[in-house]
Design an enzyme around this catalytic site. Structure first.
Site, PDB file in Angstrom:
ATOM      1  N   PHE A 124      53.295  43.063  27.059  1.00 22.16           N
ATOM      2  CA  PHE A 124      54.566  43.054  27.776  1.00 22.16           C
ATOM      3  C   PHE A 124      54.429  42.169  29.015  1.00 22.16           C
ATOM      4  CE2 PHE A 124      57.947  44.575  30.544  1.00 22.16           C
ATOM      5  CZ  PHE A 124      59.010  44.486  29.657  1.00 22.16           C
ATOM      6  N   ASP A 195      48.493  50.845  29.667  1.00 21.19           N
ATOM      7  CA  ASP A 195      49.939  50.903  29.875  1.00 21.19           C
ATOM      8  C   ASP A 195      50.500  51.815  28.785  1.00 21.19           C
ATOM      9  OD1 ASP A 195      52.695  50.495  29.951  1.00 21.19           O
ATOM     10  OD2 ASP A 195      52.527  48.361  30.444  1.00 21.19           O
ATOM     11  N   TYR A 220      61.672  56.072  31.756  1.00 16.74           N
ATOM     12  CA  TYR A 220      63.036  55.967  31.211  1.00 16.74           C
ATOM     13  C   TYR A 220      63.092  55.747  29.702  1.00 16.74           C
ATOM     14  CZ  TYR A 220      61.872  51.069  32.305  1.00 16.74           C
ATOM     15  OH  TYR A 220      61.237  49.855  32.432  1.00 16.74           O
ATOM     16  N   LYS A 221      61.950  55.723  29.031  1.00 16.63           N
ATOM     17  CA  LYS A 221      61.968  55.567  27.570  1.00 16.63           C
ATOM     18  C   LYS A 221      61.904  56.959  26.938  1.00 16.63           C
ATOM     19  CE  LYS A 221      59.622  51.091  27.996  1.00 16.63           C
ATOM     20  NZ  LYS A 221      60.826  50.273  28.122  1.00 16.63           N
ATOM     21  N   ARG A 367      64.328  45.668  16.628  1.00 17.02           N
ATOM     22  CA  ARG A 367      63.476  46.800  16.992  1.00 17.02           C
ATOM     23  C   ARG A 367      64.277  48.099  16.935  1.00 17.02           C
ATOM     24  NH1 ARG A 367      60.474  47.433  22.806  1.00 17.02           N
ATOM     25  NH2 ARG A 367      62.650  47.681  23.409  1.00 17.02           N
TER      26      ARG A 367
END
Length: 408
Positions: A124, A195, A220-221, A367
């Protein structure tokens, strides 16, 4: 497999009751929880109470009366239960990017005679960008190095200070072997930062079981903390007192309300706090965490794998022109399935217009996040049905679906 069979799978789902505790719009199939988790129904009332009573009536007294000042450590302790850490090794604070910087700079301090910070190509971007920024700040002493994942073990030489990897790859969902890579790095004398942005809340994580040094992740995921929710940082207890934080903010001070001129690091994980915590964000995240902690992680993982297997089986049986980008083996896959198509952006926009929400990652990835607390097996069936129709009718070719939005 037919729809009746799939509905029976939903009826027998041990996690089915959790779906009703989220706000899910009628007619929408939400498969983007790996980017932004759905809203827990408890969150709106909690935020309203924080705004109207704690802020509106109690005002600044709420730092003590309503325990605002304790929120980073309290939430950190709850996150610790999801990632295999001790409560005093995790704190909720700042953003993922800032916590990447904190962890990298701490690891470099712990290996002052080494000059390389290592990660994989295609990680990422914020992780790589923070590596590059820290290297620039070092005046050239630190060298960031990005290599294909397969080349990482051989690159762990006596110059590598720290290895930074995302456990679940954000595009493909491919899982790294956390235990094996941590062991390999330690054998080479390097430290490891994991991560967990696409892992925490989606699959079992055992940081201490793997002897990890640092970890970071977002709220927030899969933790359902809301857009821009506070992130978290883990530091193994053995490293706490050896680190002088590069971001030595006032709340990380040993005695922040003494207001001294000289910085003295706080005890343990507290030194990884920086600025004043955002209490509204903390309150929302705590609702997501409390809901997550009610569920059995083994059941979450089992359903995640079954949802992914179903998505792959249905898509390959009914679609042509797509390529599976995620691992086929569920043990090597996080809680998402990604497929490739040269016209992936337009196809995803056509899906979203039909109420099937996934997302697109350049250059060609569609995705689909599979969030076991609220994703049904029927949702997967309906998503594939919509995708089949879009491809059969060439609906995705409409001009409106080719226009790129600011967020993809």
């Amino acid at each position: 497999m037919d729809l009746e069979t799939i509905r029976k799978m939903d009826a027998n789902d041990p996690l089915l009751s959790f779906r009703g505790r989220f706000e899910l719009p009628e007619g929408v199939i939400y498969l983007d929880g790996n980017s932004l988790g759905a809203l827990p129904k408890a969150t709106a009332a909690r935020i309203a109470d924080v705004v109207s009573r704690e802020w509106g009536q109690d005002l600044i007294r709420s730092w003590n009366k309503n325990h605002w000042i304790e929120a980073p450590r309290r939430l950190g302790g709850k996150i610790a239960r999801l990632i295999g850490a001790k409560p005093h090794e995790v704190v909720a604070a700042d953003s993922t990017s800032i916590n990447v910087f904190k962890a990298l700079s701490a690891a470099i301090q712990l290996r002052p005679d080494r000059t390389t910070i290592l990660s994989e190509t295609g990680n990422f971007p914020t992780d790589a960008y923070m590596m590059q920024g820290l290297a620039k700040l070092s005046g050239g002493r630190i060298e960031p190095k990005l290599l294909p994942a397969a080349d990482i073990p051989a690159a762990l030489d006596d110059q590598v200070a720290v290895l930074l990897l995302t456990q679940t790859h954000y595009k493909t969902g491919r899982l790294h072997d956390m235990a094996a890579l941590t062991r390999a790095a330690h054998e080479a004398g390097a430290l490891v930062i994991w991560d967990l942005s696409h892992s925490a809340g989606a699959l079992p994580v055992d940081l201490n079981g793997c002897d990890a040094d640092f970890a970071i992740g977002c709220g927030y995921k899969y933790l359902n903390g809301g857009p821009g929710a506070p992130a978290f940082i883990f530091c193994a207890e053995r490293h706490h007192d050896q680190v002088f934080p590069a971001l030595s903010g006032w709340l990380g001070h040993a005695d922040p309300f003494a207001f001294k001129d000289a910085y003295e690091p706080g005890a343990g994980i507290d030194r990884f706090q920086c600025g004043t915590p955002g209490i509204l964000g903390m309150a929302a995240l705590e609702c997501g965490l409390d809901l997550m902690l009610e569920a059995d992680m083994a059941a979450i993982r089992a359903k995640s794998q079954a949802l992914g297997d179903l998505f792959i089986a249905l898509s390959e049986a009914r679609l042509t022109g797509f390529e599976l980008a995620s691992p086929r083996d569920a043990e090597r896959r996080g809680s998402q399935v990604s497929i490739r198509h040269a016209q992936g952006y337009s196809i995803m926009q056509a899906l979203i217009a039909r109420g099937v929400i996934g997302d697109f990652r350049a250059p060609d990835i569609l995705r689909f996040g599979l969030t076991p607390l609220y994703t049904r097996y029927e949702d997967v069936w309906l998503a594939i049905e919509a995708l089949v129709e879009i491809m059969q009718t060439a609906e995705w070719r409409e001009t409106r679906f080719a226009t790129r939005s600011a967020v993809t």
